[in-house]
Design a protein around this motif. Structure first.
Motif, mmCIF file in Angstrom:
data_model
loop_
_atom_site.group_PDB
_atom_site.id
_atom_site.type_symbol
_atom_site.label_atom_id
_atom_site.label_comp_id
_atom_site.label_asym_id
_atom_site.label_seq_id
_atom_site.Cartn_x
_atom_site.Cartn_y
_atom_site.Cartn_z
ATOM 1 N N VAL A 54 -80.501 85.209 1.999
ATOM 2 C CA VAL A 54 -80.660 85.346 0.552
ATOM 3 C C VAL A 54 -79.916 86.595 0.080
ATOM 4 N N LYS A 55 -79.178 86.450 -1.027
ATOM 5 C CA LYS A 55 -78.497 87.598 -1.638
ATOM 6 C C LYS A 55 -79.457 88.208 -2.646
ATOM 7 N N ARG A 56 -79.736 89.507 -2.511
ATOM 8 C CA ARG A 56 -80.741 90.147 -3.361
ATOM 9 C C ARG A 56 -80.170 91.366 -4.079
ATOM 10 N N LEU A 57 -80.731 91.626 -5.258
ATOM 11 C CA LEU A 57 -80.458 92.850 -6.007
ATOM 12 C C LEU A 57 -81.465 93.887 -5.512
ATOM 13 N N CYS A 58 -80.968 94.996 -4.968
ATOM 14 C CA CYS A 58 -81.847 95.992 -4.360
ATOM 15 C C CYS A 58 -81.817 97.286 -5.172
ATOM 16 N N LYS A 66 -79.687 110.627 -3.986
ATOM 17 C CA LYS A 66 -78.990 111.906 -3.869
ATOM 18 C C LYS A 66 -79.260 112.618 -2.551
ATOM 19 N N LYS A 67 -79.904 111.959 -1.604
ATOM 20 C CA LYS A 67 -80.117 112.522 -0.270
ATOM 21 C C LYS A 67 -79.469 111.658 0.799
ATOM 22 N N VAL A 68 -79.621 110.345 0.671
ATOM 23 C CA VAL A 68 -79.027 109.392 1.606
ATOM 24 C C VAL A 68 -77.990 108.590 0.838
ATOM 25 N N TRP A 69 -76.731 108.676 1.276
ATOM 26 C CA TRP A 69 -75.662 108.000 0.556
ATOM 27 C C TRP A 69 -75.419 106.639 1.175
ATOM 28 N N VAL A 70 -75.661 105.595 0.389
ATOM 29 C CA VAL A 70 -75.473 104.216 0.826
ATOM 30 C C VAL A 70 -74.128 103.744 0.300
ATOM 31 N N SER A 71 -73.364 103.041 1.144
ATOM 32 C CA SER A 71 -72.075 102.528 0.711
ATOM 33 C C SER A 71 -71.901 101.092 1.177
ATOM 34 N N THR A 72 -70.844 100.458 0.727
ATOM 35 C CA THR A 72 -70.580 99.055 1.049
ATOM 36 C C THR A 72 -70.424 98.871 2.550
ATOM 37 N N GLY A 73 -71.071 97.841 3.082
ATOM 38 C CA GLY A 73 -70.987 97.528 4.503
ATOM 39 C C GLY A 73 -72.092 98.132 5.341
ATOM 40 N N ASP A 74 -72.907 99.014 4.771
ATOM 41 C CA ASP A 74 -73.984 99.653 5.528
ATOM 42 C C ASP A 74 -75.101 98.658 5.826
ATOM 43 N N ILE A 75 -75.788 98.874 6.943
ATOM 44 C CA ILE A 75 -76.959 98.087 7.300
ATOM 45 C C ILE A 75 -78.184 98.843 6.789
ATOM 46 N N ILE A 76 -79.043 98.150 6.040
ATOM 47 C CA ILE A 76 -80.212 98.772 5.429
ATOM 48 C C ILE A 76 -81.460 97.949 5.737
ATOM 49 N N LEU A 77 -82.609 98.576 5.562
ATOM 50 C CA LEU A 77 -83.897 97.890 5.656
ATOM 51 C C LEU A 77 -84.456 97.804 4.254
ATOM 52 N N VAL A 78 -84.790 96.587 3.806
ATOM 53 C CA VAL A 78 -85.300 96.407 2.459
ATOM 54 C C VAL A 78 -86.733 95.895 2.501
ATOM 55 N N GLY A 79 -87.507 96.329 1.519
ATOM 56 C CA GLY A 79 -88.866 95.831 1.347
ATOM 57 C C GLY A 79 -88.852 94.706 0.329
ATOM 58 N N LEU A 80 -89.329 93.535 0.736
ATOM 59 C CA LEU A 80 -89.317 92.370 -0.141
ATOM 60 C C LEU A 80 -90.453 92.460 -1.147
ATOM 61 N N ARG A 81 -90.249 91.861 -2.307
ATOM 62 C CA ARG A 81 -91.262 91.852 -3.354
ATOM 63 C C ARG A 81 -91.969 90.502 -3.348
ATOM 64 N N ASP A 82 -93.304 90.536 -3.487
ATOM 65 C CA ASP A 82 -94.082 89.295 -3.514
ATOM 66 C C ASP A 82 -93.804 88.498 -4.780
ATOM 67 N N PHE A 83 -93.592 89.187 -5.878
ATOM 68 C CA PHE A 83 -93.502 88.546 -7.179
ATOM 69 C C PHE A 83 -92.074 88.239 -7.605
ATOM 70 N N GLN A 84 -91.063 88.807 -6.923
ATOM 71 C CA GLN A 84 -89.657 88.546 -7.251
ATOM 72 C C GLN A 84 -88.883 88.406 -5.946
ATOM 73 N N ASP A 85 -88.512 87.171 -5.604
ATOM 74 C CA ASP A 85 -87.811 86.955 -4.342
ATOM 75 C C ASP A 85 -86.364 87.403 -4.399
ATOM 76 N N GLU A 86 -85.764 87.422 -5.599
ATOM 77 C CA GLU A 86 -84.346 87.785 -5.714
ATOM 78 C C GLU A 86 -84.130 89.292 -5.813
ATOM 79 N N LYS A 87 -85.213 90.087 -5.767
ATOM 80 C CA LYS A 87 -85.093 91.547 -5.829
ATOM 81 C C LYS A 87 -85.805 92.185 -4.647
ATOM 82 N N ALA A 88 -85.335 93.368 -4.258
ATOM 83 C CA ALA A 88 -85.926 94.091 -3.122
ATOM 84 C C ALA A 88 -85.725 95.580 -3.327
ATOM 85 N N ASP A 89 -86.363 96.381 -2.474
ATOM 86 C CA ASP A 89 -86.262 97.834 -2.541
ATOM 87 C C ASP A 89 -85.704 98.363 -1.221
ATOM 88 N N VAL A 90 -84.723 99.265 -1.302
ATOM 89 C CA VAL A 90 -84.139 99.850 -0.097
ATOM 90 C C VAL A 90 -85.110 100.880 0.458
#
Length: 143
Positions: A54-58, A66-90
């Motif tokens: 699934v492609k998600r907006l995170c 401003k502490k951890v710089w995320v860029s294209t191609g990085d591997i991240i761990l996201v927390g899924l939302r119960d109420f919105q499947d298309e959105k997540a939190d890094v």
């Protein structure tokens, strides 16, 4: 003229590279998923392709901004939302060594290129930017 009030500028307050030390590898739990960053959108948001397909907006959490710089191609761990499947939190960004370890443990599929600028769903076209000089000479001779 203003008085100097401290022992240096803001670079001193920033500190040295604090994230250099080894940290324990964190695996996903229930309600979490691994993902690869497709593109940065700005305002603390990004598009990510999750391992479950699934492609998600995170949204990058405030503790990471401003502490951890995320860029294209990085591997991240996201927390899924119960109420919105298309959105997540890094939740966490894995560095290159940690991502390779996850791949070795079998947590990430083999088709993922670890911390590469080309995300896993990027299509490769053979004729994108390649040409042969002999072909150009033949075209010029025909003209």
């Amino acid at each position: 003229m203003p008085k100097n009030k401290g022992k240096g500028g803001k670079n001193r307050r920033r500190g040295k590279n604090e994230g250099e030390e080894k940290r324990e590898l964190i695996f996903k739990e229930d309600g979490q998923e691994y993902a690869q960053v497709l593109r940065m959108l700005g305002n603390g948001r990004l598009d990510a392709q999750c391992i479950d397909g699934v492609k998600r907006l995170c949204h990058i959490r405030g503790k990471m901004r401003k502490k951890v710089w995320v860029s294209t191609g990085d591997i991240i761990l996201v927390g899924l939302r119960d109420f919105q499947d298309e959105k997540a939190d890094v939740i966490l960004k894995y560095n290159a060594d940690e991502a390779r370890s996850l791949k070795a443990y079998g947590e990430l599929p083999d088709n993922i290129r670890v911390n590469d600028a080309e995300p896993l769903d990027a299509e490769e076209n053979e004729n994108d930017a390649f040409f042969d000089f002999e072909d150009i000479e033949n075209v010029i001779e025909e003209i």
